[in-house]
Design a protein around this motif. Structure first.
Motif, PDB file in Angstrom:
ATOM      1  N   PHE A 262      29.275  37.498  47.382  1.00 12.36           N
ATOM      2  CA  PHE A 262      28.334  38.145  46.470  1.00 12.36           C
ATOM      3  C   PHE A 262      29.019  39.018  45.429  1.00 12.36           C
ATOM      4  N   THR A 263      28.425  39.075  44.252  1.00  5.54           N
ATOM      5  CA  THR A 263      28.930  39.963  43.205  1.00  5.54           C
ATOM      6  C   THR A 263      28.594  41.407  43.560  1.00  5.54           C
ATOM      7  N   LEU A 264      29.266  42.315  42.895  1.00  3.97           N
ATOM      8  CA  LEU A 264      29.014  43.732  43.144  1.00  3.97           C
ATOM      9  C   LEU A 264      27.592  44.127  42.768  1.00  3.97           C
ATOM     10  N   GLU A 265      27.013  43.419  41.808  1.00  4.89           N
ATOM     11  CA  GLU A 265      25.677  43.759  41.301  1.00  4.89           C
ATOM     12  C   GLU A 265      24.559  42.954  41.958  1.00  4.89           C
ATOM     13  N   ALA A 266      24.886  42.079  42.889  1.00  7.46           N
ATOM     14  CA  ALA A 266      23.900  41.165  43.465  1.00  7.46           C
ATOM     15  C   ALA A 266      22.751  41.893  44.152  1.00  7.46           C
ATOM     16  N   LYS A 267      21.569  41.304  44.068  1.00  9.70           N
ATOM     17  CA  LYS A 267      20.404  41.841  44.773  1.00  9.70           C
ATOM     18  C   LYS A 267      20.424  41.422  46.234  1.00  9.70           C
ATOM     19  N   GLN A 268      21.070  40.293  46.527  1.00  7.45           N
ATOM     20  CA  GLN A 268      21.235  39.832  47.889  1.00  7.45           C
ATOM     21  C   GLN A 268      22.532  40.431  48.445  1.00  7.45           C
ATOM     22  N   GLY A 269      22.765  40.252  49.750  1.00  8.88           N
ATOM     23  CA  GLY A 269      24.065  40.562  50.302  1.00  8.88           C
ATOM     24  C   GLY A 269      24.152  41.828  51.126  1.00  8.88           C
ATOM     25  N   PRO A 270      25.388  42.175  51.534  1.00  9.50           N
ATOM     26  CA  PRO A 270      25.609  43.327  52.409  1.00  9.50           C
ATOM     27  C   PRO A 270      25.514  44.638  51.656  1.00  9.50           C
ATOM     28  N   PRO A 271      25.565  45.749  52.381  1.00 14.86           N
ATOM     29  CA  PRO A 271      25.614  47.056  51.721  1.00 14.86           C
ATOM     30  C   PRO A 271      26.799  47.110  50.751  1.00 14.86           C
ATOM     31  N   LYS A 272      26.674  47.926  49.708  1.00  8.67           N
ATOM     32  CA  LYS A 272      27.694  47.949  48.660  1.00  8.67           C
ATOM     33  C   LYS A 272      29.077  48.300  49.179  1.00  8.67           C
ATOM     34  N   LYS A 273      29.148  49.139  50.226  1.00  7.50           N
ATOM     35  CA  LYS A 273      30.464  49.530  50.730  1.00  7.50           C
ATOM     36  C   LYS A 273      31.216  48.366  51.355  1.00  7.50           C
ATOM     37  N   HIS A 274      30.523  47.273  51.636  1.00  5.63           N
ATOM     38  CA  HIS A 274      31.166  46.105  52.229  1.00  5.63           C
ATOM     39  C   HIS A 274      31.361  44.970  51.231  1.00  5.63           C
ATOM     40  N   ARG A 275      30.972  45.173  49.979  1.00  6.01           N
ATOM     41  CA  ARG A 275      31.102  44.109  48.992  1.00  6.01           C
ATOM     42  C   ARG A 275      32.533  44.017  48.471  1.00  6.01           C
ATOM     43  N   LEU A 276      32.890  42.824  48.038  1.00  9.94           N
ATOM     44  CA  LEU A 276      34.246  42.576  47.552  1.00  9.94           C
ATOM     45  C   LEU A 276      34.215  41.963  46.160  1.00  9.94           C
ATOM     46  N   PRO A 277      35.019  42.476  45.253  1.00 12.26           N
ATOM     47  CA  PRO A 277      35.155  41.810  43.957  1.00 12.26           C
ATOM     48  C   PRO A 277      36.019  40.568  44.130  1.00 12.26           C
ATOM     49  N   PRO A 278      35.913  39.602  43.263  1.00 14.17           N
ATOM     50  CA  PRO A 278      36.720  38.394  43.412  1.00 14.17           C
ATOM     51  C   PRO A 278      38.214  38.679  43.414  1.00 14.17           C
ATOM     52  N   GLU A 279      38.635  39.726  42.697  1.00 13.09           N
ATOM     53  CA  GLU A 279      40.062  40.055  42.650  1.00 13.09           C
ATOM     54  C   GLU A 279      40.615  40.386  44.035  1.00 13.09           C
ATOM     55  N   ALA A 280      39.790  41.007  44.885  1.00 18.34           N
ATOM     56  CA  ALA A 280      40.242  41.346  46.239  1.00 18.34           C
ATOM     57  C   ALA A 280      40.457  40.086  47.068  1.00 18.34           C
ATOM     58  N   ILE A 281      39.563  39.125  46.913  1.00 12.64           N
ATOM     59  CA  ILE A 281      39.696  37.864  47.650  1.00 12.64           C
ATOM     60  C   ILE A 281      40.888  37.069  47.133  1.00 12.64           C
ATOM     61  N   ILE A 282      41.067  37.061  45.817  1.00 12.30           N
ATOM     62  CA  ILE A 282      42.221  36.368  45.235  1.00 12.30           C
ATOM     63  C   ILE A 282      43.524  36.971  45.762  1.00 12.30           C
ATOM     64  N   GLU A 283      43.551  38.301  45.909  1.00 11.43           N
ATOM     65  CA  GLU A 283      44.738  38.973  46.451  1.00 11.43           C
ATOM     66  C   GLU A 283      44.985  38.568  47.900  1.00 11.43           C
ATOM     67  N   ASP A 284      43.904  38.501  48.707  1.00 13.76           N
ATOM     68  CA  ASP A 284      44.044  38.073  50.101  1.00 13.76           C
ATOM     69  C   ASP A 284      44.640  36.669  50.185  1.00 13.76           C
ATOM     70  N   LEU A 285      44.155  35.789  49.342  1.00 12.18           N
ATOM     71  CA  LEU A 285      44.615  34.409  49.354  1.00 12.18           C
ATOM     72  C   LEU A 285      46.037  34.297  48.819  1.00 12.18           C
ATOM     73  N   ARG A 286      46.382  35.145  47.851  1.00 13.91           N
ATOM     74  CA  ARG A 286      47.742  35.141  47.318  1.00 13.91           C
ATOM     75  C   ARG A 286      48.743  35.535  48.406  1.00 13.91           C
ATOM     76  N   ALA A 287      48.337  36.450  49.278  1.00 13.44           N
ATOM     77  CA  ALA A 287      49.200  36.861  50.385  1.00 13.44           C
ATOM     78  C   ALA A 287      49.477  35.708  51.336  1.00 13.44           C
ATOM     79  N   ALA A 288      48.610  34.696  51.288  1.00 14.71           N
ATOM     80  CA  ALA A 288      48.777  33.505  52.126  1.00 14.71           C
ATOM     81  C   ALA A 288      49.475  32.372  51.368  1.00 14.71           C
ATOM     82  N   GLY A 289      49.951  32.661  50.153  1.00 15.39           N
ATOM     83  CA  GLY A 289      50.657  31.646  49.374  1.00 15.39           C
ATOM     84  C   GLY A 289      49.759  30.760  48.547  1.00 15.39           C
ATOM     85  N   LEU A 290      48.530  31.224  48.287  1.00 12.14           N
ATOM     86  CA  LEU A 290      47.580  30.436  47.515  1.00 12.14           C
ATOM     87  C   LEU A 290      47.284  31.120  46.182  1.00 12.14           C
ATOM     88  N   ASP A 291      47.218  30.339  45.127  1.00 11.92           N
ATOM     89  CA  ASP A 291      46.858  30.853  43.806  1.00 11.92           C
ATOM     90  C   ASP A 291      45.371  30.628  43.577  1.00 11.92           C
TER      91      ASP A 291
END
Length: 225
Positions: free
Chosen positions: A171-200
């Motif tokens: 979910f986007t940070l602004e989404a009406k659906q999804g978890p509480p805001k403190k648990h939301r992730l921007p795409p950059e955070a997920i991209i960083e997680d995947l980069r740590a695994a050797g994925l672009d």
């Protein structure tokens, strides 16, 4: 032509799952968002609500996977099978996994009830997708629930066959659906997680409430479209 294996990693999060904004929250967020989805019959009313289609836009998500009839799809964390039953007619096989026994039982019954012979449901632990030599991994509404996201990403990367990729939907940070805001992730955070695994990774699709990050092994990363 060699049959390919595709893995769809999906744990449905229902109407209370989302990402978080960088100014407000620490995106390392190693603990993940604790949540149980034990009563599949009740959660099915949320996960399979026809109104979900408007913001989830499953056809666009599935199109991003570049499916073909030769693929075997493992839908990991599949919940009640929202994506699994849509993917099944398009591929050779769907292996739908979840960490909740109730969800797995529900999917087995659903596959039998809807006569989906190529859908297999199985139980997996929360910290291991238990995959190997697969061509696609789709993670829908799940990433914000993971405890050690980078460790999980490494297991996904290790499971990819040459040329395979991971697609993470959240979910986007602004989404009406999804978890509480403190648990939301921007795409950059997920991209960083995947980069740590050797994925672009990069954002490949933008949905009304969500984004789709597609990540490939560095050597096979496709150019931006």
């Amino acid at each position: 032509m060699k049959a390919l294996l595709l893995v769809v990693v999906l744990v449905a999060c229902g109407s209370s799952s989302t990402k978080k904004s960088q100014p407000e929250h620490d995106h390392e967020h190693h603990g993940g968002m604790p949540h149980r989805f034990e009563n599949a019959e009740q959660w099915a009313k949320v996960f399979d609500d026809p109104a979900r289609d408007a913001w989830q836009q499953p056809d666009r998500v599935i199109a991003a996977l570049e499916l073909s009839p030769s693929l075997t799809v493992a839908d990991v964390g599949a919940g009640t099978g929202y994506f699994a039953v849509r993917i099944a007619p398009l591929v050779k096989e769907v292996i739908a996994t979840d960490i909740e026994a109730s969800m797995v039982d529900y999917m087995k019954q659903r596959a039998e009830r809807e006569q989906i012979a190529n859908l297999k449901a199985q139980l997996t632990p929360p910290d291991d997708p238990q995959l190997a030599n697969v061509d696609r991994i789709l993670v829908v509404d799940v990433w914000h629930h993971l405890g050690d996201r980078k460790a999980y990403a490494k297991k996904l990367a290790a499971a990819l066959a040459p040329g395979g990729f991971v697609a993470v939907v959240d979910f986007t940070l602004e989404a009406k659906q999804g978890p509480p805001k403190k648990h939301r992730l921007p795409p950059e955070a997920i991209i960083e997680d995947l980069r740590a695994a050797g994925l672009d990774g990069q954002v490949a699709v933008t949905l009304p409430e969500q984004y789709v990050v597609v990540a490939r092994a560095a050597a096979s990363a496709a150019p931006a479209r």
